[in-house]
Design a protein around this motif. Structure first.
Motif, PDB file in Angstrom:
ATOM      1  N   VAL A  42      -3.387  10.185 -10.026  1.00 25.49           N
ATOM      2  CA  VAL A  42      -3.598  10.960  -9.006  1.00 25.49           C
ATOM      3  C   VAL A  42      -4.968  10.781  -8.009  1.00 25.49           C
ATOM      4  CG1 VAL A  42      -1.896  12.693  -9.537  1.00 25.49           C
ATOM      5  CG2 VAL A  42      -4.454  13.221  -9.919  1.00 25.49           C
ATOM      6  N   ALA A  55      -5.486   5.209  -0.747  1.00 25.02           N
ATOM      7  CA  ALA A  55      -4.921   3.829  -1.301  1.00 25.02           C
ATOM      8  C   ALA A  55      -5.719   2.655  -0.951  1.00 25.02           C
ATOM      9  CB  ALA A  55      -3.545   3.613  -0.931  1.00 25.02           C
ATOM     10  N   PRO A 101      -8.757  11.121  -3.696  1.00 21.85           N
ATOM     11  CA  PRO A 101      -7.233  11.377  -3.905  1.00 21.85           C
ATOM     12  C   PRO A 101      -6.382  10.177  -3.591  1.00 21.85           C
ATOM     13  CG  PRO A 101      -7.970  13.138  -2.334  1.00 21.85           C
ATOM     14  CD  PRO A 101      -9.258  12.002  -2.529  1.00 21.85           C
ATOM     15  N   ARG A 102      -5.628   9.764  -4.725  1.00 20.60           N
ATOM     16  CA  ARG A 102      -4.779   8.225  -4.406  1.00 20.60           C
ATOM     17  C   ARG A 102      -4.044   8.356  -2.944  1.00 20.60           C
ATOM     18  NH1 ARG A 102      -3.699   4.442  -8.950  1.00 20.60           N
ATOM     19  NH2 ARG A 102      -2.188   4.080  -7.547  1.00 20.60           N
ATOM     20  N   ASN A 103      -3.207   9.683  -2.650  1.00 21.89           N
ATOM     21  CA  ASN A 103      -2.248   9.547  -1.732  1.00 21.89           C
ATOM     22  C   ASN A 103      -3.048   9.263  -0.426  1.00 21.89           C
ATOM     23  OD1 ASN A 103      -3.666  12.033  -1.911  1.00 21.89           O
ATOM     24  ND2 ASN A 103      -1.652  13.133  -1.551  1.00 21.89           N
ATOM     25  N   ARG A 104      -4.345   9.726  -0.255  1.00 16.61           N
ATOM     26  CA  ARG A 104      -5.113   9.673   0.932  1.00 16.61           C
ATOM     27  C   ARG A 104      -6.075   8.344   1.044  1.00 16.61           C
ATOM     28  NH1 ARG A 104      -7.359  15.274   1.603  1.00 16.61           N
ATOM     29  NH2 ARG A 104      -6.857  15.492  -0.205  1.00 16.61           N
ATOM     30  N   ASP A 128      -6.859  -1.154  -5.719  1.00 20.06           N
ATOM     31  CA  ASP A 128      -5.724  -0.484  -5.412  1.00 20.06           C
ATOM     32  C   ASP A 128      -4.558  -1.050  -6.026  1.00 20.06           C
ATOM     33  OD1 ASP A 128      -6.009  -2.524  -3.588  1.00 20.06           O
ATOM     34  OD2 ASP A 128      -4.384  -1.534  -2.190  1.00 20.06           O
TER      35      ASP A 128
END
Length: 197
Positions: free
Chosen positions: A145, A110, A105-108, A70
Motif C-alpha cells: 500500500v 504511483a 501512498p501507492r494509490n497517490r 513503480d
C-alpha cells in the motif's frame, strides 16, 4: 602526438568523446526481493550487488537501464550506498546511525515515486547535503500500500545535523506537507527516540 591525449568533449565530437565527470565517491546499487517468506536471518542472502558507478555518465547509463520503481514487484528494494558500505544496520558505517523515512501512498504516488527516488539519488551523488560526509546511502522500498524512501546517515547523536539533513531531504523532494519525514536511529538503539522533521 600531444593532441592524441587531448580530452575530447561532446562539443568537439558528439559521438566519440572521452571526457567523463567523476563523482566524489563511488556508489553501489544493490537490489533485493526477499518475498514474504524472508526473515532477518535470510534477508542478507537475497541482497544482490548490481553495479558500482563513479561518473555521471555511468550513473545515467545504469538509471536508464534498470526497472523503474513503480514497476518493481511488491517487497522489492533498491539500495544506493557509498562503495564499501553494505545496506545493513550492522555495517560499521551504519552501526551508530539512523535513517530518515518517507512513506508515499501507492494509490497517490504511483509514477511520482520514480522522480522521488531519482531526486534522492541525485542529491546524494551530487553531494548536495551540507553534511555530505554523514550520508551512507538510500533505499526505496515497494510495499503493498505504500512506497518508502529512506536516507541512511552514519551518526544519530547530533540533533541539529539531523534536523538540517531532514529538512534538506524534504526540500529536495518537495515533500507535500501532509507527508511526514521521520528519523529513527537504527534498531531504535541507545535510548534515542524517533523524531519527525
Amino acid at each position: 602526438m600531444a593532441s592524441e591525449n587531448k580530452d575530447i568533449t561532446v562539443f568537439d565530437d558528439p559521438i566519440n568523446y572521452n571526457v567523463t565527470h567523476p563523482f566524489q565517491h563511488k556508489w553501489t546499487l544493490w537490489f533485493d526481493n526477499p518475498g514474504k517468506k524472508a526473515n532477518l536471518q535470510s534477508w542478507g542472502q537475497h541482497l544482490k550487488e548490481v553495479v558500482s558507478v563513479d561518473t555521471v555518465e555511468e550513473f545515467w547509463g545504469v538509471y536508464n537501464n534498470v526497472v523503474k520503481v513503480d514497476r518493481l514487484d511488491i517487497s522489492s528494494n533498491y539500495h544506493l550506498f557509498k562503495q564499501g558500505v553494505r545496506p545493513e544496520w550492522e555495517d560499521s558505517a551504519n552501526a551508530n546511525g539512523g535513517k530518515f523515512s518517507i512513506q508515499f501512498p501507492r494509490n497517490r504516488t504511483a509514477e511520482a515515486i520514480n522522480d522521488y527516488w531519482l531526486q534522492t539519488m541525485l542529491a546524494m551523488v551530487g553531494e548536495q547535503f551540507h553534511a555530505e560526509d554523514e550520508i551512507c546511502g538510500a533505499v526505496v522500498s515497494v510495499r503493498k500500500v505504500f512506497f518508502r524512501i529512506a536516507l541512511w546517515i552514519k551518526s544519530s547523536d547530533d540533533m541539529t545535523k539531523i534536523q538540517t539533513i531532514g529538512q534538506q531531504l524534504k526540500d529536495f523532494l518537495k515533500v507535500p506537507p501532509n507527508i511526514a519525514v521521520e528519523f529513527a536511529p537504527h534498531g531504535d538503539g541507545k535510548g534515542q527516540s524517533r523524531m519527525t522533521i
